[in-house]
Design an enzyme around this catalytic site. Structure first.
Site, PDB file in Angstrom:
ATOM      1  CG  ASP A 123     124.412   2.194  55.218  1.00 17.18           C
ATOM      2  OD1 ASP A 123     124.261   1.903  56.418  1.00 17.18           O
ATOM      3  OD2 ASP A 123     123.812   1.617  54.299  1.00 17.18           O
ATOM      4  CG  ASP A 141     124.438  -2.123  58.741  1.00 18.30           C
ATOM      5  OD1 ASP A 141     123.281  -2.201  59.191  1.00 18.30           O
ATOM      6  OD2 ASP A 141     124.754  -1.380  57.788  1.00 18.30           O
TER       7      ASP A 141
END
Length: 164
Positions: A123, A141
């Site tokens: 991330d 995402d």
């Protein structure tokens, strides 16, 4: 009777490849240029921040001992296969649904690659307001969320717009 792939929603699978290239490319750049926890401000309220996510969204089940890696990998595979079948059964002209499915598949496969290759999801997008930080996320995402939003949007459109 078999139908031409170009006449089905599978015609939109190129978008899966685009999402994968952008997602995996961005993660590669983070892994090559950041140490875990490094942060680089981009704009007010937006940083690049290298984080590892061993769970799902919002680090759900991140501290569960490792079984969740395979659980979420199985979910990603199941959803991807289901959406490919749905794309095959839909017409290529059903753009909104097929684009949504392709975005979700691309995002799911991007995070699946991370889980299988690294054991965690990379991330890097850190959105914040003041001292409050949203959960760090990645482009996969984002693709999944945009795809899901398009499916919801499609549900509110008049039936004539749905057929296009």
């Amino acid at each position: 009777m078999s139908q031409s792939i170009c006449s089905t929603g599978l015609r939109w699978l190129w978008l899966v490849v685009v999402v994968l290239i952008i997602d995996l490319g961005s993660k590669y750049l983070i892994l090559q240029n950041f140490a875990l926890g490094d942060t680089v401000p981009l704009f007010p309220s937006l940083n690049l921040h290298y984080a590892r996510n061993y769970g799902a969204a919002f680090s759900f089940l991140a501290d569960s001992g490792g079984w969740q890696r395979w659980f979420f990998a199985g979910i990603a595979i199941g959803i991807s296969v289901t959406l490919v079948v749905m794309m095959y059964r839909s017409k290529a002209t059903q753009k909104l649904n097929n684009i949504a499915y392709a975005l979700i598949i691309g995002g799911a496969l991007g995070n699946l690659f991370d889980r299988l290759w690294h054991g965690f999801v990379v991330d890097m997008i850190d959105f914040y307001v003041g001292d409050w930080h949203f959960a760090t996320f990645n482009l996969a995402d984002t693709a999944i969320c945009v795809g899901a939003a398009l499916i919801v949007l499609e549900g509110f459109l008049p039936s004539k717009a749905k057929k296009q």
